[in-house]
Design an enzyme around this catalytic site. Structure first.
Site, PDB file in Angstrom:
ATOM      1  N   LYS A  22      -9.881  -1.288  -0.454  1.00 27.11           N
ATOM      2  CA  LYS A  22      -8.953  -1.681   0.613  1.00 27.11           C
ATOM      3  C   LYS A  22      -9.147  -3.163   0.975  1.00 27.11           C
ATOM      4  O   LYS A  22      -8.187  -3.893   1.191  1.00 27.11           O
ATOM      5  CB  LYS A  22      -9.183  -0.825   1.857  1.00 27.11           C
ATOM      6  CG  LYS A  22      -9.160   0.694   1.646  1.00 27.11           C
ATOM      7  CD  LYS A  22      -7.768   1.230   1.456  1.00 27.11           C
ATOM      8  CE  LYS A  22      -7.711   2.757   1.560  1.00 27.11           C
ATOM      9  NZ  LYS A  22      -8.521   3.482   0.587  1.00 27.11           N
ATOM     10  N   LYS A  25      -5.873   3.812   8.255  1.00 31.47           N
ATOM     11  CA  LYS A  25      -6.547   4.534   7.178  1.00 31.47           C
ATOM     12  C   LYS A  25      -8.017   4.138   7.109  1.00 31.47           C
ATOM     13  O   LYS A  25      -8.413   3.034   7.521  1.00 31.47           O
ATOM     14  CB  LYS A  25      -5.859   4.273   5.832  1.00 31.47           C
ATOM     15  CG  LYS A  25      -5.694   2.811   5.433  1.00 31.47           C
ATOM     16  CD  LYS A  25      -4.818   2.716   4.172  1.00 31.47           C
ATOM     17  CE  LYS A  25      -4.484   1.279   3.826  1.00 31.47           C
ATOM     18  NZ  LYS A  25      -3.606   1.189   2.647  1.00 31.47           N
ATOM     19  N   ARG A  83       1.711   2.163  -8.865  1.00 24.98           N
ATOM     20  CA  ARG A  83       0.438   1.807  -9.483  1.00 24.98           C
ATOM     21  C   ARG A  83       0.728   0.923 -10.691  1.00 24.98           C
ATOM     22  O   ARG A  83       1.468   1.311 -11.604  1.00 24.98           O
ATOM     23  CB  ARG A  83      -0.301   3.077  -9.909  1.00 24.98           C
ATOM     24  CG  ARG A  83      -1.505   2.885 -10.819  1.00 24.98           C
ATOM     25  CD  ARG A  83      -2.610   2.075 -10.208  1.00 24.98           C
ATOM     26  NE  ARG A  83      -3.070   2.577  -8.928  1.00 24.98           N
ATOM     27  CZ  ARG A  83      -3.938   3.565  -8.760  1.00 24.98           C
ATOM     28  NH1 ARG A  83      -4.466   4.175  -9.817  1.00 24.98           N
ATOM     29  NH2 ARG A  83      -4.299   3.945  -7.547  1.00 24.98           N
ATOM     30  N   ARG A 129       4.898   6.290  -7.266  1.00 23.59           N
ATOM     31  CA  ARG A 129       4.564   7.616  -6.750  1.00 23.59           C
ATOM     32  C   ARG A 129       5.393   7.840  -5.495  1.00 23.59           C
ATOM     33  O   ARG A 129       5.145   7.249  -4.452  1.00 23.59           O
ATOM     34  CB  ARG A 129       3.063   7.693  -6.495  1.00 23.59           C
ATOM     35  CG  ARG A 129       2.302   7.607  -7.824  1.00 23.59           C
ATOM     36  CD  ARG A 129       0.938   7.039  -7.768  1.00 23.59           C
ATOM     37  NE  ARG A 129       0.805   5.768  -7.093  1.00 23.59           N
ATOM     38  CZ  ARG A 129      -0.359   5.274  -6.723  1.00 23.59           C
ATOM     39  NH1 ARG A 129      -1.478   5.927  -6.976  1.00 23.59           N
ATOM     40  NH2 ARG A 129      -0.431   4.103  -6.117  1.00 23.59           N
ATOM     41  N   ARG A 171       2.979   9.369   2.418  1.00 17.40           N
ATOM     42  CA  ARG A 171       2.011   9.060   1.363  1.00 17.40           C
ATOM     43  C   ARG A 171       2.618   9.383   0.005  1.00 17.40           C
ATOM     44  O   ARG A 171       3.099  10.493  -0.223  1.00 17.40           O
ATOM     45  CB  ARG A 171       0.739   9.887   1.551  1.00 17.40           C
ATOM     46  CG  ARG A 171       0.077   9.673   2.905  1.00 17.40           C
ATOM     47  CD  ARG A 171      -1.046  10.653   3.127  1.00 17.40           C
ATOM     48  NE  ARG A 171      -0.589  12.033   3.094  1.00 17.40           N
ATOM     49  CZ  ARG A 171      -1.403  13.086   3.044  1.00 17.40           C
ATOM     50  NH1 ARG A 171      -2.703  12.908   2.994  1.00 17.40           N
ATOM     51  NH2 ARG A 171      -0.917  14.312   3.029  1.00 17.40           N
ATOM     52  N   ASP A 222      -2.023  -1.247  -6.212  1.00 14.74           N
ATOM     53  CA  ASP A 222      -1.050  -0.400  -5.530  1.00 14.74           C
ATOM     54  C   ASP A 222      -0.073  -1.313  -4.819  1.00 14.74           C
ATOM     55  O   ASP A 222      -0.469  -2.142  -3.987  1.00 14.74           O
ATOM     56  CB  ASP A 222      -1.733   0.531  -4.529  1.00 14.74           C
ATOM     57  CG  ASP A 222      -2.480   1.660  -5.218  1.00 14.74           C
ATOM     58  OD1 ASP A 222      -2.269   1.846  -6.434  1.00 14.74           O
ATOM     59  OD2 ASP A 222      -3.266   2.354  -4.549  1.00 14.74           O
ATOM     60  N   GLU A 281      -3.599  -2.088  -2.079  1.00  9.00           N
ATOM     61  CA  GLU A 281      -4.977  -1.853  -2.508  1.00  9.00           C
ATOM     62  C   GLU A 281      -5.160  -2.405  -3.918  1.00  9.00           C
ATOM     63  O   GLU A 281      -4.201  -2.508  -4.686  1.00  9.00           O
ATOM     64  CB  GLU A 281      -5.308  -0.345  -2.550  1.00  9.00           C
ATOM     65  CG  GLU A 281      -5.383   0.328  -1.210  1.00  9.00           C
ATOM     66  CD  GLU A 281      -5.819   1.777  -1.316  1.00  9.00           C
ATOM     67  OE1 GLU A 281      -6.527   2.128  -2.289  1.00  9.00           O
ATOM     68  OE2 GLU A 281      -5.459   2.563  -0.436  1.00  9.00           O
ATOM     69  N   ASN A 338      -7.542  -1.118  -6.890  1.00  8.05           N
ATOM     70  CA  ASN A 338      -8.452  -0.040  -7.263  1.00  8.05           C
ATOM     71  C   ASN A 338      -9.320  -0.468  -8.445  1.00  8.05           C
ATOM     72  O   ASN A 338      -8.808  -0.848  -9.494  1.00  8.05           O
ATOM     73  CB  ASN A 338      -7.647   1.210  -7.658  1.00  8.05           C
ATOM     74  CG  ASN A 338      -6.883   1.774  -6.475  1.00  8.05           C
ATOM     75  OD1 ASN A 338      -7.394   2.592  -5.729  1.00  8.05           O
ATOM     76  ND2 ASN A 338      -5.646   1.327  -6.302  1.00  8.05           N
TER      77      ASN A 338
END
Length: 319
Positions: A129, A164, A214, A229, A237, A277, A285, A287
């Protein structure tokens, strides 16, 4: 070092419990095996340190394209991790003390010449994050705090906000607080553990209805297709683990601009497999621990992303 002789260890969640149809680590195992490389299986608890050397209780592994039987494990033997050429660190978050201790142990193997993917220093430095916040030009307004007044002030300013935790995955612990601020006190109290834990607040991005995309980078190079997504009706979400639907799309000019901003640092840190993301025009984000979505993009686009990663790994190793 001949290509056929490579020994590849994988540290992962229990292989018996993975989702055969969409597990990214399984794609990596298939790709390594197709190159004639030997596979060795470890779970996080199998790592240990002995007189300053990293060891592992490892088992020979075979991976199969069979939804009924996708793996076979040999008997466990304890061996120095330095006997391996490569270790894929694929343990899913949370990035808790157990995860960080395992990364430290892998660092001992790295110092003996093992290639760990992703590198341990980067795994220790890059909170998924917070890493994105090093590129504020790519992010929506964000604050990180454990102070209720600070978090309430952020909501008062931006009115439509996502709260979050800093160490979750798969959409866990994500709350959307709308302008009326319903339950904001309880949400902040719960996520921050009554002011003891830092949490993130971000301005809500309405484009989430079109998906949280992604984007995968292999050795700093973007795969030209992302996986959007798309949230279920009534959800904020998009995570597949939260019921989102994965739709592959071509990268946009804005996506490539965002990638340009982050790739110099990603390359500098030696990160070989990264998932950005992106919602709308913004990175939310970066990852680095165990990026996923390879199988969905491969299935929809005919790509071989894990194969690209194995080729990159081969290039990194001494010949």
């Amino acid at each position: 070092m001949s290509e056929r002789g490579l020994k590849v260890g994988v540290v992962m969640d229990p292989i018996a419990d993975i989702a055969y149809k969409k597990d990214t680590t399984l794609a990596m195992l298939w790709a390594a095996q197709e190159r004639g490389w030997s596979l060795y299986y470890l779970e996080q608890e199998d790592l240990f340190l002995q007189n300053g050397r990293a060891w592992g209780r490892m088992r020979d592994l075979e991976a199969f394209h069979d939804p009924q039987r996708w793996y076979r494990l040999g008997e466990p033997t304890s061996r120095p991790l330095a006997e391996l050429d490569v270790i894929l660190m694929r343990k899913d978050p949370p990035v808790d003390s157990h995860f960080l201790n395992a990364v430290h142990l892998l660092g001992f193997a790295e110092r003996e010449g093992v290639l760990v993917v992703n590198p341990t220093r980067a795994l220790l430095e890059c909170n998924e994050k917070l890493f994105a916040q090093q590129f504020p030009q790519c992010c929506v307004p964000t604050t990180v705090s454990c102070s209720e007044p600070v978090l309430r002030a952020f909501h008062a300013e931006h009115r439509d906000v996502i709260f979050k935790p800093l160490d979750g995955m798969g959409g866990t612990g994500i709350f959307h607080v709308q302008p009326e601020g319903r339950n904001i006190g309880a949400i902040i109290e719960t996520l921050s553990e009554r002011g003891q834990r830092q949490i993130m607040a971000q301005r809500y991005i309405p484009e989430i209805k079109d998906g949280d995309t992604r984007i995968l980078l292999v050795d700093g190079e973007p795969v030209p297709y992302g996986l959007a997504r798309v949230p279920m009706a009534g959800e904020t979400r998009g995570n597949l683990a939260a019921g989102g639907r994965g739709v592959s799309r071509e990268l946009t000019d804005r996506d490539y601009w965002l990638i340009e901003q982050v790739t110099p640092m990603i390359r500098e840190k030696g990160l070989m497999f990264v998932g950005l993301d992106v919602i709308g025009d913004y990175i939310t984000e970066i990852n680095v621990t165990s990026p996923t979505c390879v199988r969905e993009i491969d299935d929809q686009r005919g790509t071989d992303i894990a194969g690209l990663l194995m080729d990159a790994i081969q290039r990194r190793l001494p010949h």
